[in-house]
Design an enzyme around this catalytic site. Structure first.
Site, PDB file in Angstrom:
ATOM      1  N   CYS A  28      71.169  45.805  59.041  1.00  0.00           N
ATOM      2  CA  CYS A  28      71.397  47.400  59.648  1.00  0.00           C
ATOM      3  C   CYS A  28      70.562  48.443  59.006  1.00  0.00           C
ATOM      4  O   CYS A  28      70.794  48.764  57.845  1.00  0.00           O
ATOM      5  CB  CYS A  28      72.936  47.814  59.541  1.00  0.00           C
ATOM      6  SG  CYS A  28      73.273  49.427  60.188  1.00  0.00           S
ATOM      7  N   CYS A  80      72.044  51.791  57.963  1.00  0.00           N
ATOM      8  CA  CYS A  80      73.155  51.517  56.937  1.00  0.00           C
ATOM      9  C   CYS A  80      72.571  51.365  55.664  1.00  0.00           C
ATOM     10  O   CYS A  80      73.038  51.975  54.487  1.00  0.00           O
ATOM     11  CB  CYS A  80      73.886  50.012  56.866  1.00  0.00           C
ATOM     12  SG  CYS A  80      74.770  49.739  58.603  1.00  0.00           S
TER      13      CYS A  80
END
Length: 105
Positions: free
Chosen positions: A30, A33
């Site tokens: 991600c 993230c």
């Protein structure tokens, strides 16, 4: 209080105590993230009375269930072991508002 990156599926133990615990659910794949993680860590420095935890939602399914995570990054606030609020964001200002709101009570 603390900034911790959990490598085991033990989030339930970390949130079970008194007080507020803020969690960033992330995953290695991600990109958002990875962008938000250092910002989350920086906010931890401003809140000595709150535990900040980062956990990989893909590798820790039991921890993921605690906040019913279906999108990443998800930020969740737990108080005394109970989920009180969560948000999915990749915007620093939204994360800051979320942290301020959940830690001011």
């Amino acid at each position: 209080m603390a900034y911790v990156e959990l490598s085991t599926d033990t989030l339930h133990e970390e949130i079970s105590g008194d007080g507020v615990v803020l969690v960033q659910y992330s995953a290695g794949w991600c990109g958002n993230c990875r962008i938000m993680k250092p910002k989350f860590k920086k906010f931890a420095q401003d809140h000595d009375d709150v535990k900040f935890i980062v956990i990989d939602a893909e590798k820790n399914p039991e921890s993921r269930k605690l906040a019913k995570v279906d999108n990443l990054p998800t930020f969740a606030a737990f108080k005394n072991g109970e989920l009180i609020q969560q948000t999915q964001t990749n915007k620093t200002e939204v994360l800051k508002s979320f942290i301020d709101e959940t830690t001011s009570n």
